[in-house]
Scaffold this motif. Structure first.
Motif, PDB file in Angstrom:
ATOM      1  N   ILE A  94      27.162  38.048 -17.390  1.00 55.51           N
ATOM      2  CA  ILE A  94      26.366  38.487 -16.240  1.00 55.51           C
ATOM      3  C   ILE A  94      26.259  40.006 -16.218  1.00 55.51           C
ATOM      4  N   ALA A  95      27.351  40.693 -16.495  1.00 49.71           N
ATOM      5  CA  ALA A  95      27.338  42.157 -16.521  1.00 49.71           C
ATOM      6  C   ALA A  95      26.396  42.687 -17.595  1.00 49.71           C
ATOM      7  N   SER A  96      26.222  41.916 -18.651  1.00 52.40           N
ATOM      8  CA  SER A  96      25.331  42.316 -19.745  1.00 52.40           C
ATOM      9  C   SER A  96      23.947  41.697 -19.630  1.00 52.40           C
ATOM     10  N   LYS A  97      23.717  40.984 -18.524  1.00 56.09           N
ATOM     11  CA  LYS A  97      22.437  40.317 -18.269  1.00 56.09           C
ATOM     12  C   LYS A  97      22.114  39.238 -19.309  1.00 56.09           C
ATOM     13  N   ALA A  98      23.154  38.574 -19.786  1.00 48.28           N
ATOM     14  CA  ALA A  98      22.976  37.472 -20.730  1.00 48.28           C
ATOM     15  C   ALA A  98      23.152  36.148 -19.991  1.00 48.28           C
ATOM     16  N   GLU A  99      22.404  35.173 -20.396  1.00 48.33           N
ATOM     17  CA  GLU A  99      22.468  33.820 -19.837  1.00 48.33           C
ATOM     18  C   GLU A  99      23.554  33.042 -20.576  1.00 48.33           C
ATOM     19  N   VAL A 100      24.242  32.145 -19.882  1.00 45.36           N
ATOM     20  CA  VAL A 100      25.254  31.293 -20.506  1.00 45.36           C
ATOM     21  C   VAL A 100      24.839  29.837 -20.349  1.00 45.36           C
ATOM     22  N   GLU A 101      24.834  29.108 -21.465  1.00 44.85           N
ATOM     23  CA  GLU A 101      24.536  27.680 -21.460  1.00 44.85           C
ATOM     24  C   GLU A 101      25.701  26.939 -22.096  1.00 44.85           C
ATOM     25  N   ILE A 102      25.958  25.754 -21.594  1.00 48.67           N
ATOM     26  CA  ILE A 102      26.964  24.878 -22.182  1.00 48.67           C
ATOM     27  C   ILE A 102      26.237  23.654 -22.712  1.00 48.67           C
ATOM     28  N   ILE A 103      26.525  23.313 -23.971  1.00 47.94           N
ATOM     29  CA  ILE A 103      25.871  22.155 -24.586  1.00 47.94           C
ATOM     30  C   ILE A 103      26.921  21.198 -25.151  1.00 47.94           C
ATOM     31  N   ASN A 104      26.505  19.978 -25.352  1.00 46.62           N
ATOM     32  CA  ASN A 104      27.297  18.953 -26.039  1.00 46.62           C
ATOM     33  C   ASN A 104      28.636  18.658 -25.379  1.00 46.62           C
ATOM     34  N   THR A 105      28.644  18.522 -24.078  1.00 51.35           N
ATOM     35  CA  THR A 105      29.894  18.198 -23.388  1.00 51.35           C
ATOM     36  C   THR A 105      30.170  16.696 -23.456  1.00 51.35           C
ATOM     37  N   SER A 106      31.415  16.362 -23.625  1.00 56.87           N
ATOM     38  CA  SER A 106      31.807  14.952 -23.593  1.00 56.87           C
ATOM     39  C   SER A 106      31.802  14.486 -22.134  1.00 56.87           C
ATOM     40  N   PRO A 107      31.748  13.183 -21.902  1.00 53.85           N
ATOM     41  CA  PRO A 107      31.785  12.694 -20.518  1.00 53.85           C
ATOM     42  C   PRO A 107      33.025  13.165 -19.750  1.00 53.85           C
ATOM     43  N   GLY A 108      34.179  13.204 -20.398  1.00 57.92           N
ATOM     44  CA  GLY A 108      35.399  13.635 -19.728  1.00 57.92           C
ATOM     45  C   GLY A 108      35.366  15.096 -19.318  1.00 57.92           C
ATOM     46  N   VAL A 109      34.887  15.957 -20.210  1.00 59.71           N
ATOM     47  CA  VAL A 109      34.782  17.389 -19.898  1.00 59.71           C
ATOM     48  C   VAL A 109      33.717  17.607 -18.828  1.00 59.71           C
ATOM     49  N   LEU A 110      32.613  16.894 -18.921  1.00 54.69           N
ATOM     50  CA  LEU A 110      31.563  17.010 -17.913  1.00 54.69           C
ATOM     51  C   LEU A 110      32.094  16.604 -16.534  1.00 54.69           C
ATOM     52  N   LYS A 111      32.936  15.601 -16.495  1.00 55.83           N
ATOM     53  CA  LYS A 111      33.538  15.171 -15.235  1.00 55.83           C
ATOM     54  C   LYS A 111      34.393  16.296 -14.639  1.00 55.83           C
ATOM     55  N   ILE A 112      35.159  16.977 -15.476  1.00 56.02           N
ATOM     56  CA  ILE A 112      35.965  18.117 -15.009  1.00 56.02           C
ATOM     57  C   ILE A 112      35.055  19.218 -14.478  1.00 56.02           C
ATOM     58  N   PHE A 113      33.965  19.510 -15.183  1.00 56.17           N
ATOM     59  CA  PHE A 113      33.032  20.540 -14.728  1.00 56.17           C
ATOM     60  C   PHE A 113      32.450  20.183 -13.362  1.00 56.17           C
ATOM     61  N   LYS A 114      32.131  18.939 -13.158  1.00 57.10           N
ATOM     62  CA  LYS A 114      31.575  18.522 -11.871  1.00 57.10           C
ATOM     63  C   LYS A 114      32.623  18.563 -10.766  1.00 57.10           C
ATOM     64  N   MET A 115      33.863  18.183 -11.068  1.00 56.33           N
ATOM     65  CA  MET A 115      34.937  18.216 -10.075  1.00 56.33           C
ATOM     66  C   MET A 115      35.255  19.651  -9.645  1.00 56.33           C
ATOM     67  N   THR A 116      35.086  20.599 -10.555  1.00 54.55           N
ATOM     68  CA  THR A 116      35.409  21.999 -10.258  1.00 54.55           C
ATOM     69  C   THR A 116      34.170  22.825  -9.901  1.00 54.55           C
ATOM     70  N   ASN A 127      29.438  22.949 -12.894  1.00 57.04           N
ATOM     71  CA  ASN A 127      28.040  22.588 -13.123  1.00 57.04           C
ATOM     72  C   ASN A 127      27.100  23.411 -12.238  1.00 57.04           C
ATOM     73  N   LYS A 128      27.646  24.073 -11.215  1.00 51.67           N
ATOM     74  CA  LYS A 128      26.833  24.950 -10.375  1.00 51.67           C
ATOM     75  C   LYS A 128      26.922  26.407 -10.846  1.00 51.67           C
ATOM     76  N   LEU A 129      27.949  26.722 -11.604  1.00 54.42           N
ATOM     77  CA  LEU A 129      28.135  28.080 -12.107  1.00 54.42           C
ATOM     78  C   LEU A 129      27.502  28.288 -13.476  1.00 54.42           C
ATOM     79  N   PHE A 130      27.414  27.221 -14.253  1.00 54.91           N
ATOM     80  CA  PHE A 130      26.902  27.296 -15.619  1.00 54.91           C
ATOM     81  C   PHE A 130      25.697  26.383 -15.762  1.00 54.91           C
ATOM     82  N   LYS A 131      24.807  26.759 -16.644  1.00 56.58           N
ATOM     83  CA  LYS A 131      23.697  25.884 -17.012  1.00 56.58           C
ATOM     84  C   LYS A 131      24.244  24.927 -18.074  1.00 56.58           C
TER      85      LYS A 131
END
Length: 102
Positions: free
Chosen positions: A70-92, A95-99
């Motif tokens: 963000i400080a460098s004005k770069a976008e961050v994307e996360i790709i190829n998440t497993s269902p388990g990791v995606l579940k952790i991202f949603k619980m925390t 998924n609203k902080l990262f694309k």
């Protein structure tokens, strides 16, 4: 190699592929993967296709990367998440902080 970073041919995208675990034991390796690179790109992609486990320290490392991007004005994307990791991202609410590309 558990954490590998590559820069695209046009020097605009940094891709960081993480294999296995993202926990406190990988703190230095993860930081080294983007140190001095994130400031010079437009996009950072975290490829988690081979990520098997992430804990709170791994989530914290991802937040540090996000702040640098963000400080460098770069976008961050996360790709190829497993269902388990995606579940952790949603619980925390990561998924609203990262694309996240599913």
């Amino acid at each position: 190699m558990p954490i590998k970073s590559t820069i695209s041919e046009d020097n605009k995208t940094l891709t960081i592929a993480i294999e296995g675990r993202l926990d406190v034991s990988r703190h230095k390796a993860f930081g080294d993967a983007y140190a001095g690179k994130v400031e010079n790109v437009d996009k950072v992609i975290l490829d988690l296709v081979d990520l098997e486990y992430i804990d709170s320290s791994g989530l914290g490392m991802m937040l540090m990367l996000r702040e640098k991007a963000i400080a460098s004005k770069a976008e961050v994307e996360i790709i190829n998440t497993s269902p388990g990791v995606l579940k952790i991202f949603k619980m925390t609410n990561y998924n609203k902080l990262f694309k996240i590309i599913e």
